[in-house]
Structures are given as structure tokens and as C-alpha cells.
Design a protein around this motif. Structure first.
Motif, PDB file in Angstrom:
ATOM      1  N   MET A 170       1.095  -1.140  -0.073  1.00  0.00           N
ATOM      2  CA  MET A 170      -0.194   0.085  -0.248  1.00  0.00           C
ATOM      3  C   MET A 170       0.917   1.265   0.114  1.00  0.00           C
ATOM      4  O   MET A 170       0.332   2.120  -0.679  1.00  0.00           O
ATOM      5  CB  MET A 170      -0.823   0.301   1.116  1.00  0.00           C
ATOM      6  N   SER A 171       1.993   1.132   0.665  1.00  0.00           N
ATOM      7  CA  SER A 171       3.062   2.381   0.573  1.00  0.00           C
ATOM      8  C   SER A 171       3.310   2.591  -0.785  1.00  0.00           C
ATOM      9  O   SER A 171       3.757   3.631  -1.153  1.00  0.00           O
ATOM     10  CB  SER A 171       3.999   2.149   1.502  1.00  0.00           C
ATOM     11  N   TYR A 172       3.614   1.538  -1.625  1.00  0.00           N
ATOM     12  CA  TYR A 172       4.104   1.537  -3.180  1.00  0.00           C
ATOM     13  C   TYR A 172       3.074   2.331  -3.786  1.00  0.00           C
ATOM     14  O   TYR A 172       3.212   3.418  -4.499  1.00  0.00           O
ATOM     15  CB  TYR A 172       4.396   0.248  -3.655  1.00  0.00           C
ATOM     16  N   MET A 173       1.797   1.889  -3.641  1.00  0.00           N
ATOM     17  CA  MET A 173       0.597   2.699  -4.340  1.00  0.00           C
ATOM     18  C   MET A 173       0.264   4.223  -3.902  1.00  0.00           C
ATOM     19  O   MET A 173       0.150   4.941  -4.647  1.00  0.00           O
ATOM     20  CB  MET A 173      -0.771   1.823  -4.072  1.00  0.00           C
ATOM     21  N   ALA A 174       0.477   4.357  -2.617  1.00  0.00           N
ATOM     22  CA  ALA A 174       0.402   5.795  -2.190  1.00  0.00           C
ATOM     23  C   ALA A 174       1.808   6.682  -2.628  1.00  0.00           C
ATOM     24  O   ALA A 174       1.385   7.949  -3.090  1.00  0.00           O
ATOM     25  CB  ALA A 174       0.765   5.902  -0.538  1.00  0.00           C
ATOM     26  N   ALA A 175       2.828   6.174  -2.861  1.00  0.00           N
ATOM     27  CA  ALA A 175       3.981   6.758  -3.412  1.00  0.00           C
ATOM     28  C   ALA A 175       3.664   7.186  -4.933  1.00  0.00           C
ATOM     29  O   ALA A 175       4.060   8.321  -5.281  1.00  0.00           O
ATOM     30  CB  ALA A 175       5.233   6.195  -3.212  1.00  0.00           C
ATOM     31  N   ILE A 176       3.196   6.305  -5.639  1.00  0.00           N
ATOM     32  CA  ILE A 176       2.674   6.776  -7.026  1.00  0.00           C
ATOM     33  C   ILE A 176       1.882   7.691  -7.116  1.00  0.00           C
ATOM     34  O   ILE A 176       1.986   8.816  -7.822  1.00  0.00           O
ATOM     35  CB  ILE A 176       2.358   5.466  -7.646  1.00  0.00           C
ATOM     36  N   ALA A 177       0.803   7.478  -6.078  1.00  0.00           N
ATOM     37  CA  ALA A 177       0.088   8.760  -6.134  1.00  0.00           C
ATOM     38  C   ALA A 177       0.459  10.345  -5.903  1.00  0.00           C
ATOM     39  O   ALA A 177       0.132  11.326  -6.291  1.00  0.00           O
ATOM     40  CB  ALA A 177      -1.421   8.434  -5.337  1.00  0.00           C
TER      41      ALA A 177
END
Length: 917
Positions: free
Chosen positions: A543-550
């Protein structure tokens, strides 16, 4: 079995037999006496058959079988005995003779067919729900009587406790008896125990402001006992809590209610007797209306958001109550306590569907005013599209002037969420996004396996794109990078659009992860990247990866625990980012239609505004003020009985700082709400309602109205269902009408008198039904059941077997004979023709010769004697010498000439001989 004639006048035509006989005697014909007599007889039978058929003969007989229809009581008062009813029907089914037929009707408020009449009925139990709150024996008897079969002995058996509260059972039983139907009664044994009930609660329909109203409750008891009595106002404020002693009969109680604010209020009485067998009738309630200053409910999305609107209303002398969205009543009756509702920057999610429906229905059906004020969290951004509030308001949530705004282009980067059910939710949730985009916006999708599965294309009506996305197969890619690249390439073809990539996945595509520079390049190309992380693996790292992309894509990250949260996330994303709802620019309001919503403010005096929520005015609405490009700033219209107004800018100073500092702000805000307040009841208008059975009778009286005035009432029932009741003028200024009260609960009625399209008088009244009328009485009403049996020509029986053995009135049947007579005439007609045209003796001789077989001993002689005779000359070769002598005139022949046999003479010769005679 006598015979009757439906048209006996035709029997006079039998005199035609006389001329038929005379003609036969005068012209005896060509044949023998026997054939002539047969011809006469046939002719007379034909004439008689035709005449009798025209006379319509009927063969009467008495029916031997019966049709028995059972009417079983399924109302609430018989709940304890319905198993016995089932056993009674089963006993009838097994004991009824096989030649008879059995049918079943169930009844409560209505009468319904359980089983049509049939032989050997195998009844499996009651399957219908005829309405348990009332007992309508009349309807049950009528339906049961109509099901009895003609041509059989007709029999109805009523199984009931006799506690009718709707209809006329005795009158219907009398009508069935007159129609030849016997009505028997099998009583249900309902125990009658000690009971105390609240028979009624009364309070004045209207109460002046700041007045203590006197309420009266009537208790009915069949036992001397003590009971606790609790009076309450609006179900929350206890007025009185006492213990009283009641005696058999009627006990009257009173309570002085505290002053209440303007609007509708409910007073309830709850009792708790020491001995009681029917607890369901221990509650009574009544509605009343407090007059005075009209009251407005201000609903604020955030604490303090409604401060300016509430202050303006108070300054104008209007009573105000400020609440959070969760405190808004869930029912129309609850909302109707106020004369108007003002929504200040409230989202659809904060209110919820039931509250939005209650507010909209109260506006439409009871005339409650509705004023909606804008802000960044309401109207389109607040998810009002497609809600009851959008239907009630004069504006639509769609963006106006779409041709002047750049389209939105969205590429969805999708992957599987590790379950077929979750993938199905992902695909279907996309419809939320599509529903909130405009037709010229664009949508496409990649599938995590092959690349672009749905090309970027205009939304249009949304159906085509939804279907294409619903049919794609989702893969589980090792990396999001290739699919983000394909999505960006698709968006490059639309440089004029506002471009978005929305990545939906579980975050496990790590080989490789999109780099910061890669995402930065997307942003440089004008693409915003948002992500939705579906945490199916329970991994904070993913989920941290997805948050970083956003974060790197200037978008938003949504953390979803399951795919089932996606619909609301899609809705939030489209409302906050993808739709350009808010227009932020300085402008001056442009005056449109002049209405009371301006509160007397001159539009030219309104200071400049800095923004508003874009919307579209409905075609029949009045745009009072408009903003840039003609977008509605203040719009008003009539929704049902009520008035609805929308102000699309805010009231907290976000875009209205200059307005709120001006002296006209309070006047304008108060005017917007005051324009929605309904027409107040006038001293020249009164409403009264009286409940009788399952119907209520409404009377409206108005003075000083023109003779062509008409009246109509809108009724809102306990389930918030609404109906429109036309009222008939029964006297000058007096209008009356009825409406059903089958459900238990509160009924609110708004009646209005109008002339030439203008409302002249209006008022609201309420009535309450606390419990089913079935619970008002207990025990079996033998008096009513005996009257029904007597009126129906039957008896009160003690068992189903006894009902079977009761003598049912005989039924005379009849069978039409005309058709059989005509068939006989048709059959005899060829015989009549044959008797007149054929010589039956010749025909008989030919048949005899054809059937004659020579004796074997004579066969050879016959053959030798006739061998020399040429073919075709057998008949003339029997006497050759005589015939030769006759031909030559030789009178000296020793053989005397023999007379030819009659059957050997030619037919023409015999006819000539008869004519000579």
C-alpha cells in the motif's frame, strides 16, 4: 323430470301438420301404400322437430352434487386459532363425498382464493396474506358465493370469530340466500381473558402557540385492576407517569401537555396493566399542530456552517432549529414538524438515502419548503446526482455549457484483485465513474495482461463503455510500468483534455516499480495519476508503494480493504477531481425572474461573488439570479405541493466574503428560505378527519372562496407512501373525501383549495392509528355469527362433519333439447328425400337379386339352358316362342301369351300405366 319451453308460442306452429296431411292425401304420389305412409310420417316428424326446436324445450332435473366453499378467517384476532382452521379444512376435504367439490377462501381485510373448487382437494395450508389488521366477512362471503359452481347445490361455510370491523356480513349472507346459496357458520373458540386497552386518545387538532393543550385518553377494561400510565410528547419527553385503578367499563384520563414549538407533534399514552392478555392494544397516540411562527430546520454539513442562514432567519422573526445531518428525521411525518428545511453545504453521504427521501417527499406531498445552499461539499461535489434531493430541486447536478469546458480523459489501469468476485466488483464499480462523467468525456482501460483492452473513447450514454469494461479479463502483471506507458500513449492523442490515470491494484507488481522520474514525466505531460490500493494481501508495504505513485503523480491515494469499497471510492474520485464542479472567478450576479426568493433585495446591489458550484437549471424552473455563462446562481420552482430553492454559491465566506459583509446579506438569505414556507392556515379554513373501519373521512371547510373553487388532498401514510385524493364539494365551501387507512401508524393530510390555478386556502391535519382494530376486542362474537347463519339460511354448526351433513337447498338444472332436435331433423332429412324420390320396392328387388346365390344342383342346368343366349338377352330368352309369336301376330300358336311380371316391366312403362289409371 318435466319439460319446459323457453318460447312456447312456437308450439302453435304444430298446426302446420294438418296441411301437410291434407297435401299428402290430395296427392298420394307414385309409390306403394307402405312407402307413401312412411313418407308422410317422416315429413310430419321433420315439421314437428323444427317447431319444437324453435320453442326451446328444456329438460329439468335436480342437481345431486354440491360445491362447498370454506371462508377461513386469517385476521389478527384469530391468530391463536388458525391451526384449528387448517385442521377443519383438512377434515372437510377428507369427509366430503367424492362427487362434491371443495374450495377455500382466506380473508382478513381482503378476501383471496386459496384453492378453487375441485374434487379430492389436498389442502396444504394457507398461502395468502389477506391483511390481518381488519376483518371483512362481507368480502369473504361474496367471493366464496361467487366460487360456488352453477348447476350444483351451493354451500358456503364461514369459519370465524365473528369480530368484523369492515363491511356488512349479515346483508351479504342474506343476498347469498336469495341467490340460492346456503351459509353455515363454524365458530372459532377464542378465549376471552382479562384485558385493558387504550380505546382512544384525543387532543385538539390545532393548538395556539405557547398553550398547554389538554389531552384525553379513554381506557376500556373488563377487569378491575391497576395499571401504569405514561404520557409522552414526541416519544421522548415524558409528561406524566402515574398508576391508576381501572374498573370494568370505561375510564377517562387527562393530561395537560407542555407548550410545544410550531408544527406537528405526537402525544402517546402507554399503559402497563397488572393483568392483561392482549398487550398489543396498550398504546394510544394522537397528532396535533401548534400554530404560531413558522419553524425552519437548518441542517449544516459541518458545525457552524449554518450559522449565517440561521441568524438571518431569526432576525426575520422565524423560529429556527439547527441540527447535524444525522439528526434529521427519517420519515416524512418527522420532517413535517417543520415548515421548511434549509440544507447548508451538506453532502449526500452525510444525510443518507432515507433522510433525503423523507425531505423530498415532505416537500412534494405536504408542502414543506426546501432551500439548499452551496459549498464545496454539496450539490455535484457532494454526490447529489441521481438522489431524491436532485429530483426535488430546480437544478440538475450535471455541468452546464459543456462545450466551453475541456473534456476529461481517464485511463483505468486495472489488474485482478485475486478473486473472481472481487474482479466482478472492480468491473461493475467503474459504472460509478462513468455515470458521473459527461457524454463528451473519455474513458479507456488496460487489463494487466494484453495491454489496452478498451480503447480511450467518448462516454456517450455510458452503456457501450460499461459493457466493454464488464467483459474484459483481468491479469496479474509483474509490473505496472508497461500499462502506465500504454495509458499515457492513449492520452497523448487528446492534448486538449484534462488527463487522468487511475491505477487500481493490490500493489504487488514490483518488478520493476515505476520510478519517480517515470511518474514525473507523466505529470510533465499533463497527466494526474491517482491510485486505489486494494489491500487483499494485508501488506502495508504494497500500500505504501501505491501511495507513493499517487503522491508523485499529483493525485490521490485510496486505501481499500476489499474490492467492495470501490464503488464509493470511484464516486469520491469523480466528484472531487475528475469533474470541474467548482467555478472560481469573480463575477456579478445577473438578474432573471423576479420572485420572493430575493427577499426584496435589488439584484444590482449584490456585491461581486468569487465562485459557485456549477449546475444546470431545469427547464420549468425560474432562474432568479445567474452567474457566468448563464449558470444558475439562484433558482426556484414548485415541486408537488412545496417550493424548492437552490443557491449555488456558499454562505460561509469562501466565495461570498463581500456579500456577507454587506447589509443586504441577512435579508437575502432569509428571503431565500422564506420563499419556500408554505401557505399558512387561515382562520377561514378548517380540516377534520374521522377514521371509520379501514377508511378515513376528511372534511375541509373554507369561507370566502369563489364558486368555481376546487379542493384536493395529499395523504402521506405510515410507510411514507403518498396518494392524491380529490375532494368533492358537498355544500358551499365544504369539501369531503375518503382515503384508506389499512396500515398502522401516522397519517398526514395536506389539503388545498384553489381557483384558476392559484392556491386560496391550505392546511395540514394528522391522525394516528396506534394498533390494529383487531385487537380492540377479544373472544368469539356468537351474536354476529348467529345473525350471519340465520340470514344465510344456515345454522351454527359445531364441527366440519356437521356442516357436510346439513341440507343444502336443491338446485334445479335444465338441459337444452333444441340442439338434439335439430340433429334429429338433419338425420331424417336424407330419408325424407329418399322416400319421395326412390321406388323402394325396386331397390329392394335389386338388392335381393344381387344377394341371391343359386343352388349348386341347379347351377349346371342354368348354365346349359342359357349357353346359347347372347350376352345381355337373359331376360327375353325365358319365353322365346311366345315373344316370337306376338311379334309375328301368329294367333294360332298353341302357347298362350303370358303377362309380363311387374318387376320385369321397364320403369317408364309402369309410370305411363299409373298415369293412365
Amino acid at each position: 323430470m318435466p319439460i319446459e319451453f323457453s318460447s312456447p308460442t312456437w308450439l302453435w306452429a304444430l298446426v302446420l301438420l294438418v296441411p301437410v296431411a291434407l297435401v299428402w292425401r290430395a296427392a298420394p304420389g307414385l309409390w306403394g301404400p307402405a312407402q307413401r305412409r312412411a313418407c308422410l310420417g317422416t315429413r310430419m316428424v321433420l315439421v314437428s322437430g323444427l317447431v319444437l326446436a324453435l320453442a326451446g324445450p328444456k329438460l329439468e332435473h335436480t342437481a345431486s352434487s354440491q360445491t362447498l366453499v370454506v371462508a377461513a378467517d386469517l385476521s389478527a384476532s384469530t391468530a391463536s386459532a388458525q391451526q384449528q382452521e387448517l385442521a377443519d379444512v383438512e377434515e372437510l376435504s377428507s369427509g366430503l363425498p367424492s362427487k362434491d367439490e371443495l374450495g377455500v377462501v382466506s380473508f382478513g381485510e381482503n378476501a383471496l382464493v386459496e384453492a378453487p373448487p375441485q374434487h379430492d382437494l389436498a389442502f396444504q395450508g394457507f398461502a395468502t396474506s389477506p391483511g390481518a389488521n381488519f376483518t371483512n366477512i362481507e368480502a369473504a362471503l361474496r367471493l366464496a358465493g361467487s366460487m360456488t359452481l352453477p348447476g350444483t347445490r351451493r354451500h358456503v361455510l364461514l369459519i370465524s370469530d365473528g369480530r368484523q370491523n369492515v363491511g356488512d356480513a349479515v346483508g351479504e349472507a342474506r343476498a347469498l340466500r336469495a341467490d340460492g346459496v346456503r351459509v353455515d357458520v363454524l365458530p372459532l373458540e377464542i378465549a376471552e381473558g382479562p384485558d385493558v386497552r387504550v380505546d382512544s386518545v384525543s387532543v385538539p387538532a390545532t393548538v395556539p402557540p405557547s398553550t398547554r393543550a389538554l389531552a384525553t385518553a379513554i381506557l376500556v377494561s373488563n377487569e378491575t385492576t391497576r395499571t401504569r400510565v405514561v404520557w409522552a410528547l414526541d416519544q421522548s419527553q415524558v409528561v406524566s407517569d402515574t398508576v391508576v385503578e381501572v374498573k370494568p367499563g370505561v375510564t377517562q384520563l387527562h393530561a395537560l401537555l407542555p407548550p410545544a414549538g410550531p408544527g406537528f407533534h405526537e402525544v402517546t399514552v402507554q399503559i402497563a396493566p397488572a393483568v392483561d392478555t392482549v398487550p398489543g392494544n396498550d398504546l394510544g397516540e394522537a397528532l396535533f399542530q401548534v400554530l404560531g411562527r413558522q419553524q425552519v430546520l437548518v441542517v449544516e454539513g459541518q458545525p457552524g456552517a449554518g450559522r449565517n442562514v440561521a441568524g438571518a432567519l431569526r432576525s426575520a422573526g422565524t423560529s429556527v432549529q439547527v441540527v447535524a445531518p444525522s439528526q434529521v428525521p427519517l420519515t416524512v411525518a418527522g420532517v413535517a414538524r417543520w415548515q421548511a428545511v434549509a440544507l447548508v453545504n451538506v453532502s449526500a453521504a452525510e444525510l443518507g438515502a432515507p433522510r433525503m427521501t423523507a425531505i423530498a417527499d415532505a416537500t412534494r406531498d405536504l408542502g414543506t419548503g426546501l432551500a439548499a445552499f452551496g459549498g464545496a461539499a454539496t450539490f455535484g461535489p457532494g454526490g447529489w446526482a441521481g438522489t431524491p434531493l436532485e429530483r426535488a430541486l430546480p437544478i440538475e447536478m450535471k455541468i452546464p455549457n459543456l462545450q466551453e469546458k475541456p473534456p476529461v480523459a481517464v485511463m483505468l489501469v486495472l489488474e485482478t484483485v485475486e478473486s473472481p468476485a472481487g474482479d466482478a466488483v472492480v468491473r461493475s464499480a467503474v459504472s460509478q465513474l462513468i455515470a458521473n462523467l459527461s457524454p463528451q468525456d473519455l474513458v479507456g482501460a488496460t487489463n494487466g495482461s494484453t495491454g489496452v483492452a478498451v480503447p480511450l473513447q467518448p462516454v456517450g450514454n455510458g452503456k457501450r463503455v460499461e459493457n466493454e469494461i464488464a467483459n474484459i479479463s483481468l491479469g496479474d502483471p509483474p509490473s505496472y510500468v508497461p500499462y502506465l506507458q500504454e495509458a499515457a500513449s492513449a492520452l497523448d492523442h487528446y492534448p486538449e483534455a484534462t488527463k487522468y490515470i487511475l491505477l487500481i491494484g493490490d500493489g504487488d507488481a514490483l518488478f520493476p516499480l515505476p520510478s519517480a522520474s517515470f511518474i514525473s514525466n507523466l505529470v510533465h505531460e499533463g497527466i494526474t495519476v491517482s491510485t486505489i490500493g486494494t489491500d487483499v494481501h494485508g501488506s502495508p508495504l504494497y500500500m505504501s508503494y501505491m501511495a507513493a505513485i499517487a503522491a508523485e503523480g499529483n493525485g490521490r491515494f485510496y486505501d481499500s480493504e476489499s474490492a467492495y469499497q470501490l464503488p464509493s471510492i470511484f464516486l469520491d474520485e469523480t466528484q472531487t477531481q475528475l469533474e470541474p464542479w467548482v467555478v472560481q472567478e469573480r463575477f456579478r450576479a445577473v438578474a432573471g425572474a423576479a420572485t420572493a426568493a430575493l427577499g426584496g433585495v435589488d439584484p444590482s446591489q449584490i456585491p461581486p461573488l468569487d465562485g459557485y458550484v456549477a449546475a444546470t437549471a431545469k427547464p420549468t424552473s425560474s432562474v432568479v439570479l445567474s452567474g457566468p455563462n448563464g449558470d444558475p446562481l439562484l433558482a426556484q420552482w414548485q415541486y408537488g405541493l412545496g417550493t424548492a430553492v437552490a443557491w449555488t454559491s456558499d454562505t460561509e465566506g469562501r466565495w461570498t466574503t463581500a456579500l456577507l459583509r454587506s447589509p443586504i446579506a441577512g435579508k437575502l438569505l432569509a428571503g431565500i428560505v422564506s420563499a419556500t414556507l408554505p401557505l399558512e392556515a387561515s382562520p377561514g379554513f378548517s380540516l377534520s378527519v374521522q377514521v371509520e373501519g379501514d377508511q378515513a373521512h376528511l372534511v375541509a371547510q373554507a369561507s370566502g372562496i369563489p364558486p368555481d373553487a376546487t379542493a384536493i388532498a395529499h395523504v402521506v401514510g405510515p410507510d411514507d407512501s403518498a396518494s392524491e385524493i380529490p375532494l368533492s364539494e358537498t355544500a358551499p365551501g365544504r369539501f369531503e373525501g375518503d382515503f384508506p387507512t389499512s396500515d398502522i401508524g401516522d397519517y398526514l393530510i395536506r389539503a388545498a383549495v384553489s381557483a384558476k390555478g392559484q392556491a386560496l386556502r391550505a392546511g395540514t391535519v394528522g391522525t394516528a392509528i396506534a394498533y390494529s382494530p383487531e385487537l380492540r376486542f377479544t373472544g368469539t362474537d356468537m351474536a354476529t355469527l348467529s345473525q350471519v347463519a340465520s340470514a344465510g339460511g344456515g345454522a351454527v354448526v359445531s364441527s366440519p362433519r356437521e356442516a357436510i351433513s346439513e341440507p343444502v337447498p336443491p338446485v334445479k338444472g335444465s338441459e337444452e333439447l333444441a340442439m338434439w332436435l335439430l340433429v334429429g331433423v338433419i338425420v331424417l332429412l336424407p330419408l325424407d328425400v329418399a322416400l319421395r324420390r326412390l321406388d323402394l320396392s325396386t331397390v329392394r328387388g335389386k338388392w335381393a337379386a344381387a344377394l341371391h346365390v343359386p343352388h349348386p344342383a341347379r347351377r349346371g342346368a342354368a348354365t346349359s339352358s342359357t349357353a346359347a343366349v347372347p350376352a345381355g338377352a337373359h331376360s327375353s330368352a325365358r319365353q322365346p316362342a311366345s315373344q316370337d309369336a306376338q311379334r309375328s301376330g301368329d294367333v294360332s300358336s298353341s302357347a298362350a301369351p303370358a303377362a309380363p311380371a311387374a318387376q320385369d316391366q321397364p320403369l317408364a312403362s309402369r309410370l305411363l300405366e299409373r298415369l293412365r289409371k
